[in-house]
Design an enzyme around this catalytic site. Structure first.
Site, PDB file in Angstrom:
ATOM      1  CG  ASP A   1      -0.313  -0.520   2.488  1.00 52.17           C
ATOM      2  OD1 ASP A   1       0.923  -0.522   2.573  1.00 52.17           O
ATOM      3  OD2 ASP A   1      -1.055  -0.911   3.401  1.00 52.17           O
TER       4      ASP A   1
ATOM      5  CG  ASN B   1      -9.054  -1.471  11.944  1.00 54.79           C
ATOM      6  OD1 ASN B   1      -8.097  -2.106  11.514  1.00 54.79           O
ATOM      7  ND2 ASN B   1      -9.540  -0.398  11.332  1.00 54.79           N
TER       8      ASN B   1
ATOM      9  CG  HIS C   1      -5.915  -2.230   8.849  1.00 52.47           C
ATOM     10  ND1 HIS C   1      -6.050  -0.990   9.427  1.00 52.47           N
ATOM     11  CD2 HIS C   1      -4.573  -2.468   8.848  1.00 52.47           C
ATOM     12  CE1 HIS C   1      -4.861  -0.510   9.737  1.00 52.47           C
ATOM     13  NE2 HIS C   1      -3.947  -1.386   9.407  1.00 52.47           N
TER      14      HIS C   1
ATOM     15  CD  GLU D   1      -8.809   0.953   7.699  1.00 49.36           C
ATOM     16  OE1 GLU D   1      -8.778   0.022   8.525  1.00 49.36           O
ATOM     17  OE2 GLU D   1      -8.250   2.042   7.883  1.00 49.36           O
TER      18      GLU D   1
END
Ligand code: F6R
Length: 244
Positions: free
Chosen positions: A67, A136, A138, A143
């Site tokens: 990313d 979380n 990811h 996400e």
């Protein structure tokens, strides 16, 4: 999923570097999928040392990062491209032409993402994909969502990810709000996945990844369906998982 329980960050890094080194020894022309963030920094440092000692060779290795922040050019010191050069590429004998990160400076998200997908596909997908995991759940910047994204796409970062990543910026307002990321589908096409996790902040995410239902509200849970996924996690990150 194979879970390797280690004492702490140093042991996690050392085991991870050994797995990556083994991959390069077995196939010096390997395609590696790489991650940024705090988690893999120790493993990258050990890979640099192994390269300096002549134990591993990067000269024919190709790398594809997961990313990049949208809006940051490669030479921006907060870009993931810069991070990779700083932590790994400029310290090993890799050909920089063989290193790839999504082009965050391309404002045309569709064209940047399609171009990256085409590159990863042409390379034949990673032999080994290294991953960290977000608090979380990811992976890459996929996400929690309503579905598992397939290819590279532009994402709006969640407030919790912006908050977690703000530690690396002088001003929290400087954290980009969007990123280009490989999709979960592409990550699943890697022949082997190596997930690293360290610290208590990851404990809920690691439990959901390894033992929760396979749901897009925890993108990492998709890895339960991968045929060759290794998790190297420390005691703190595994604190909410059953001891096997
Ligand atoms: C980074 C990436 C992210 C990180 C995750 C954990 O390229 O893809 O998914 O792996 O945010 O970050 P750290 O390691 O900083 O806790």
């Amino acid at each position: 999923m194979r879970i390797i329980r280690v004492a702490g960050y140093e042991e996690m890094s050392s085991r991870a570097a050994d797995v990556i080194a083994a991959q390069l020894i077995l196939d010096p022309r390997s395609v590696l999928g790489l991650a940024t963030g705090t988690t893999p920094v120790g493993a990258y440092r050990l890979l640099v040392e192994k390269n300096r000692r002549g134990e591993i060779d990067f000269s024919q290795v190709r790398t594809y990062n997961l990313d990049e922040y949208r809006g940051l050019s490669h030479d921006d010191s907060q870009s993931y491209h810069y991070f990779m050069a700083d932590n790994l590429f400029k310290h090993v004998n890799i050909d920089m032409a063989n290193t790839h990160v999504p082009d965050g400076s391309d404002p045309d998200a569709e064209s940047a993402c399609r171009a990256y997908d085409a590159m990863v596909e042409e390379a034949g997908y990673p032999d080994l994909q290294l991953l960290g995991i977000g608090n979380n759940g990811h992976i890459g910047f996929n996400e929690p969502a309503e579905g598992f994204p397939v290819g590279t796409h532009c994402v709006d970062l969640t407030p919790s990810t912006i908050q977690a990543n703000s530690r690396l910026f002088d001003d929290p307002d400087d954290v980009p709000r969007q990123a280009y990321t490989m999709g979960v589908g592409t990550i699943m096409k890697s022949r082997r996945v190596l997930v690293l996790a360290s610290g208590a902040a990851k404990a809920d995410a690691v439990r959901a990844m390894c033992y929760g239902p396979v749901v897009p509200s925890c993108p990492a849970s998709a890895l339960q369906l991968h045929p060759d996924c290794i998790v190297i996690a420390d005691e703190a990150a595994l604190a909410r998982c059953p001891e096997e």
